[in-house]
Design a protein around this motif. Structure first.
Motif, PDB file in Angstrom:
ATOM      1  N   ALA A 113       0.831  -1.207   0.000  1.00 23.44           N
ATOM      2  CA  ALA A 113       0.000   0.000   0.000  1.00 23.44           C
ATOM      3  C   ALA A 113       0.865   1.258   0.000  1.00 23.44           C
ATOM      4  N   ASN A 114       0.622   2.142  -0.937  1.00 22.91           N
ATOM      5  CA  ASN A 114       1.318   3.436  -1.019  1.00 22.91           C
ATOM      6  C   ASN A 114       0.442   4.397  -1.807  1.00 22.91           C
ATOM      7  N   PRO A 115      -0.613   4.885  -1.162  1.00 20.71           N
ATOM      8  CA  PRO A 115      -1.610   5.698  -1.892  1.00 20.71           C
ATOM      9  C   PRO A 115      -1.029   6.949  -2.539  1.00 20.71           C
ATOM     10  N   ASN A 116       0.076   7.500  -2.001  1.00 23.05           N
ATOM     11  CA  ASN A 116       0.635   8.727  -2.573  1.00 23.05           C
ATOM     12  C   ASN A 116       1.613   8.468  -3.706  1.00 23.05           C
ATOM     13  N   GLN A 117       1.968   7.180  -3.912  1.00 19.15           N
ATOM     14  CA  GLN A 117       2.829   6.772  -5.027  1.00 19.15           C
ATOM     15  C   GLN A 117       4.186   7.491  -5.045  1.00 19.15           C
ATOM     16  N   GLU A 118       4.762   7.712  -3.868  1.00 20.01           N
ATOM     17  CA  GLU A 118       6.084   8.346  -3.811  1.00 20.01           C
ATOM     18  C   GLU A 118       7.118   7.479  -4.540  1.00 20.01           C
ATOM     19  N   ASP A 119       7.988   8.126  -5.335  1.00 23.28           N
ATOM     20  CA  ASP A 119       9.068   7.434  -6.040  1.00 23.28           C
ATOM     21  C   ASP A 119      10.229   8.419  -6.170  1.00 23.28           C
ATOM     22  N   ALA A 120      11.007   8.542  -5.083  1.00 19.74           N
ATOM     23  CA  ALA A 120      12.026   9.585  -4.978  1.00 19.74           C
ATOM     24  C   ALA A 120      13.060   9.514  -6.094  1.00 19.74           C
ATOM     25  N   ASP A 121      13.416   8.270  -6.535  1.00 25.18           N
ATOM     26  CA  ASP A 121      14.474   8.146  -7.544  1.00 25.18           C
ATOM     27  C   ASP A 121      13.942   7.995  -8.964  1.00 25.18           C
ATOM     28  N   ASN A 122      12.591   8.104  -9.098  1.00 23.38           N
ATOM     29  CA  ASN A 122      11.973   8.056 -10.426  1.00 23.38           C
ATOM     30  C   ASN A 122      12.398   6.847 -11.256  1.00 23.38           C
ATOM     31  N   ASP A 123      12.482   5.658 -10.601  1.00 23.30           N
ATOM     32  CA  ASP A 123      12.855   4.451 -11.336  1.00 23.30           C
ATOM     33  C   ASP A 123      11.666   3.552 -11.621  1.00 23.30           C
ATOM     34  N   GLY A 124      10.453   4.068 -11.345  1.00 22.74           N
ATOM     35  CA  GLY A 124       9.259   3.285 -11.620  1.00 22.74           C
ATOM     36  C   GLY A 124       8.888   2.323 -10.507  1.00 22.74           C
ATOM     37  N   VAL A 125       9.706   2.230  -9.463  1.00 17.64           N
ATOM     38  CA  VAL A 125       9.412   1.401  -8.293  1.00 17.64           C
ATOM     39  C   VAL A 125       9.147   2.338  -7.124  1.00 17.64           C
ATOM     40  N   GLY A 126       7.964   2.259  -6.530  1.00 16.13           N
ATOM     41  CA  GLY A 126       7.597   3.160  -5.440  1.00 16.13           C
ATOM     42  C   GLY A 126       8.507   3.004  -4.224  1.00 16.13           C
ATOM     43  N   ASP A 127       8.652   4.114  -3.478  1.00 17.82           N
ATOM     44  CA  ASP A 127       9.526   4.090  -2.296  1.00 17.82           C
ATOM     45  C   ASP A 127       9.116   3.003  -1.317  1.00 17.82           C
ATOM     46  N   ALA A 128       7.826   2.714  -1.203  1.00 10.78           N
ATOM     47  CA  ALA A 128       7.347   1.751  -0.207  1.00 10.78           C
ATOM     48  C   ALA A 128       7.844   0.334  -0.476  1.00 10.78           C
ATOM     49  N   CYS A 129       8.235   0.023  -1.715  1.00 13.86           N
ATOM     50  CA  CYS A 129       8.697  -1.330  -2.027  1.00 13.86           C
ATOM     51  C   CYS A 129      10.051  -1.331  -2.725  1.00 13.86           C
ATOM     52  N   ASP A 130      10.744  -0.177  -2.760  1.00 11.94           N
ATOM     53  CA  ASP A 130      12.031  -0.029  -3.433  1.00 11.94           C
ATOM     54  C   ASP A 130      13.146  -0.389  -2.461  1.00 11.94           C
TER      55      ASP A 130
END
Length: 612
Positions: A113-130
Motif C-alpha cells: 500500500a502506497n496511496p501517494n505513489q512516492e518514487d524519490a528516484d523516479n525508477d518506476g518502483v515506489g519508495d514503499a517497495c524499493d
C-alpha cells in the motif's frame, strides 16, 4: 474451415452451431443474433446493444460495465470517477491488490500500500517497495538478498572490502564474490572456462575456451566438444571416432568439417547427418527435393512449389505457396489487401494498401496501422493518441512520422522514442554522442572514437578502436596482419578452421589450408575442392505466385555461368510472365564448361475471374 464438418464437432448447447463457430457456445442461439457485432451473441451478452467483447462486469450484477453509468454502484457516474489508465473503466472497478486506492495497472507498488505513489528516484518502483529508494535501480538487484539493493551497498558480500576494490572479471560492476560460482573455485561462472569443475588457475592448453580439467581433448582445439561415440574422448583426438575400423579420413564427410558423417548427429536415422539433411527430423535417405527449395519432399508442406521458409499462415499443414487464398474470398493472398479477412470487392477507401474490412482507420491512409493506446482505432483517426489532452499535431514528433513521441516505444523511459534514441535501452535524455558515430556516449564502448559497429574482439567492454592491442598478445594492432584492410587485425576476426586465415580472406573458410593453394584460380581453395564435377544447380524465388502485370526475381546458384530457357545469361533474372511459366537454368563453371547441372522453377500467374 478446418476440414471437419460442423456435425462432427462439439456443440455444448445443442443449437446446431459447433462450439468453434458459436458466438454463445453454452447458450442455445441457433440464429446467432449479435446486435452490437462484438462477437458475443445476444443470448449470452451482458450488454447486447453495446459492443463489449471482454464482457467486463465489475460489480458482478450481470449487467456489463458499458451498460451501467455507475459500475460500482457508489452513486458517482463512471465518467466522473478517476481513471488512471484512461481505459474507460473507473479505478474503483479495477483490481487493487494492496487496497490503497490505486489500481494494479497504475500502482508502482501493486502489492504494498502506497496511496501517494512516492518514487524519490523516479525508477518506476515506489519508495514503499524499493530496496534502494534514493538511487534508481528498476531491476531491484540484491546479490546478498539482505533486502538492500546492490546500488545502495558499498560492500555487496559484506566481507569488509569495498565493491570497487574487488575483482570484477566481466566488468559488469558486480564484484566476482557476488556472482554465481557453481564449482566454488573463486572464478564466477560468467568468466570460468569450466563453470562446473573447479579449476582456479583456468588452464587451457589448446586455447579453445574449454579448460583442461573439463576438455575431452585438452591439447587439440575443439570448442564444440564433439564426441560421437560418447566415450569421453573428443572426436578430434580419435583417428576412428565411431570405432568402426575405418579411419576417419576415409569416411564420407558431406559438409567437409573434418568429422565423418557417422560421427555427426542424424536425428531421423536415415544415414544423412543433420547438417546435410534436407529433412533432418524426417527420414529421407534419397534426399528428394522436387522444387529445389532446400526442403526435402518428405517434410515439405508444398513439395512441388519452392517455399524455403515453409510459411503456413493458417497452420493447416499446407504451405501458403500451395494455397492461394487463406480467407476464401476469391482473391489470392499475394494480391489481397486483407489476406485473412474476407473482402472480395477489395475496398480501400484510404488507398493505403489495407482493405477497409481490416483497416483500423479506413478513411485515412495509415499503412502501418499504428494504434498507440490499443483501442482498435488507428492513431491517424485520433486527434489525441495518448489521451493526454494535447492534440497530436502539437506534440513532439522526432522522426516526423506523424505519430507523437509519447505514442511510440521508449524502452529506457528517457523520453526519447526508440526510433530516435541513440541508446534505446540505456537512459540518455540529452543524447550525447561525442564521436558522432550514432551510438550515444551512455552505451558507446569507445565514446571518443567513431565505431558504429561497436567491435570488441576480447569482450572486455572496451571497443577495439580504443585498444592498441585488441587480442592482448603484446603486438600493437597496427603491426598485425590485416588481410582485408578493415582496420581489425586478422587475429581479432573469426577463423572457423583455425588455419590463421580469417574467414573473410580464406578461400576455404571451414577447411584448414594456411597456404591458400588454388590450382585452378577459381577462388575456391584446393583443400575444399575435388577433381570431380561439383556443380549443383539450385534456384530460389521469393514469389512464385504473382498477379497479372507483377514482376518477380529468380536467383540461380551453383556455378558462375548461367543459361536460362528465356535466353538470359545472368545469375539473377527478373520476369513478368502473362501466364504460368516454367523457367529452367543450366549452370556451369567457366573453368570447366563441360561440368553442368540444371534446375527449374515454375512461376504461377493468378488468373482473375471475370464477371459474366
Amino acid at each position: 474451415n478446418d476440414g471437419i464438418p460442423d456435425d462432427c464437432e462439439p456443440d455444448d448447447d445443442n443449437d446446431g452451431i459447433p462450439n468453434d463457430c458459436d458466438n454463445c457456445p453454452t447458450t442455445a442461439n441457433p440464429n446467432q443474433e449479435d446486435a452490437d457485432n462484438d462477437g458475443v451473441g445476444d443470448a449470452c451478452d451482458n450488454c447486447p446493444q453495446t459492443a463489449n467483447p471482454g464482457q467486463e462486469d465489475a460489480d458482478n450484477d450481470g449487467i456489463g460495465d458499458v451498460c451501467e453509468a455507475d459500475c460500482d454502484n457508489d452513486g458517482i457516474p463512471d465518467d466522473q470517477e478517476p481513471d488512471c489508465d484512461n481505459d474507460g473503466i473507473p479505478d474503483d472497478c479495477e483490481p487493487d491488490d494492496d487496497n490503497d486506492g490505486i489500481p494494479n495497472d497504475c500502482d508502482n507498488c501493486p502489492t504494498t500500500a502506497n496511496p501517494n505513489q512516492e518514487d524519490a528516484d523516479n525508477d518506476g518502483v515506489g519508495d514503499a517497495c524499493d530496496n534502494c529508494p534514493q538511487t534508481a535501480n528498476p531491476g531491484q538487484e540484491d546479490a546478498d538478498n539482505d533486502g538492500i539493493g546492490d546500488v545502495c551497498e558499498a560492500d555487496c558480500d559484506n566481507d569488509g572490502i569495498p565493491d570497487d576494490q574487488e575483482p570484477d572479471c566481466d566488468n559488469d560492476g558486480i564484484p566476482d564474490d557476488c556472482e554465481a560460482d557453481d564449482d566454488n573455485d573463486g572464478i564466477p561462472n560468467d568468466c570460468d572456462n569450466c563453470p562446473t569443475t573447479a579449476n582456479p588457475n583456468q588452464e587451457d592448453s589448446d586455447n579453445d575456451g574449454i579448460g583442461d580439467v573439463c576438455d575431452n581433448c585438452p591439447t587439440t582445439a575443439n570448442p564444440g566438444q564433439e564426441d560421437a561415440d560418447n566415450d569421453g574422448v573428443g572426436d578430434v583426438c580419435e583417428a576412428d571416432c565411431d570405432n568402426d575400423g575405418i579411419p576417419d579420413d576415409q569416411e564420407p564427410d558431406c559438409d567437409n568439417d573434418g568429422i565423418p558423417d557417422d560421427c555427426e548427429l542424424d536425428d531421423d536415422n536415415d544415414g544423412i547427418p543433420n547438417d546435410c539433411d534436407n529433412c533432418p527430423t524426417t527420414a529421407n535417405p534419397n534426399q528428394e527435393d522436387a522444387d529445389n527449395d532446400g526442403v526435402g519432399d518428405a517434410c515439405d508442406n508444398c513439395p512441388q512449389t519452392a517455399n524455403p521458409g515453409q510459411e503456413d499462415a493458417d497452420n493447416d499443414g499446407i504451405g501458403d505457396a500451395c494455397e492461394a487464398d487463406d480467407d476464401n474470398d476469391g482473391i489470392p493472398n499475394d494480391c489481397d489487401n486483407c489476406p485473412t479477412t474476407a473482402n472480395p470487392n477489395q475496398e480501400d477507401s484510404g488507398n493505403d494498401g489495407i482493405g477497409d474490412t481490416c483497416d483500423n482507420c479506413p478513411q485515412t491512409a495509415n499503412p502501418g496501422q499504428e494504434d498507440a493506446d490499443n483501442d482498435g482505432i488507428g492513431d491517424a483517426c485520433e486527434a489525441d493518441c495518448d489521451n493526454d489532452g494535447i492534440p497530436d499535431d502539437q506534440e513532439p514528433d522526432c522522426d516526423n512520422d506523424g505519430i507523437p513521441d509519447d505514442c511510440e516505444l521508449d524502452d529506457d523511459n528517457d523520453g526519447i522514442p526508440n526510433d530516435c534514441d541513440n541508446c534505446p535501452t540505456t537512459a540518455n535524455l540529452n543524447q550525447e554522442d561525442a564521436d558522432n558515430d550514432g551510438i550515444g556516449d551512455a552505451c558507446d564502448n569507445c565514446p571518443q572514437t567513431v565505431n558504429p559497429g561497436q567491435e570488441d574482439a576480447d569482450n572486455d567492454g572496451i571497443g577495439d578502436v580504443c585498444e592498441a592491442d585488441c587480442d592482448n598478445d603484446g603486438i600493437p594492432d597496427d603491426q598485425e596482419p590485416d588481410c582485408d584492410n578493415d582496420g581489425i587485425p586478422d587475429d581479432c576476426e573469426p577463423d572457423d578452421d583455425n588455419d590463421g586465415i580469417p574467414n573473410d580472406c580464406d578461400n576455404c573458410p571451414t577447411t584448414a589450408n594456411p597456404g591458400q593453394e588454388d590450382a585452378d584460380n577459381d577462388g575456391i581453395g584446393d583443400a575444399c575442392e575435388d577433381d570431380e564435377c561439383n556443380v549443383r544447380a539450385s534456384i530460389s524465388c521469393a514469389n512464385t505466385t504473382i498477379c497479372p502485370g507483377e514482376e518477380t526475381t529468380i536467383h540461380a546458384f551453383g556455378g558462375n555461368t548461367f543459361s536460362w530457357s528465356n535466353g538470359a545469361t545472368t545469375g539473377t533474372i527478373k520476369v513478368s510472365p502473362t501466364e504460368t511459366t516454367t523457367y529452367t537454368v543450366t549452370v556451369s563453371r567457366s573453368d570447366d564448361p563441360d561440368c553442368t547441372d540444371t534446375a527449374s522453377i515454375t512461376v504461377k500467374v493468378y488468373e482473375a475471374e471475370v464477371d459474366a
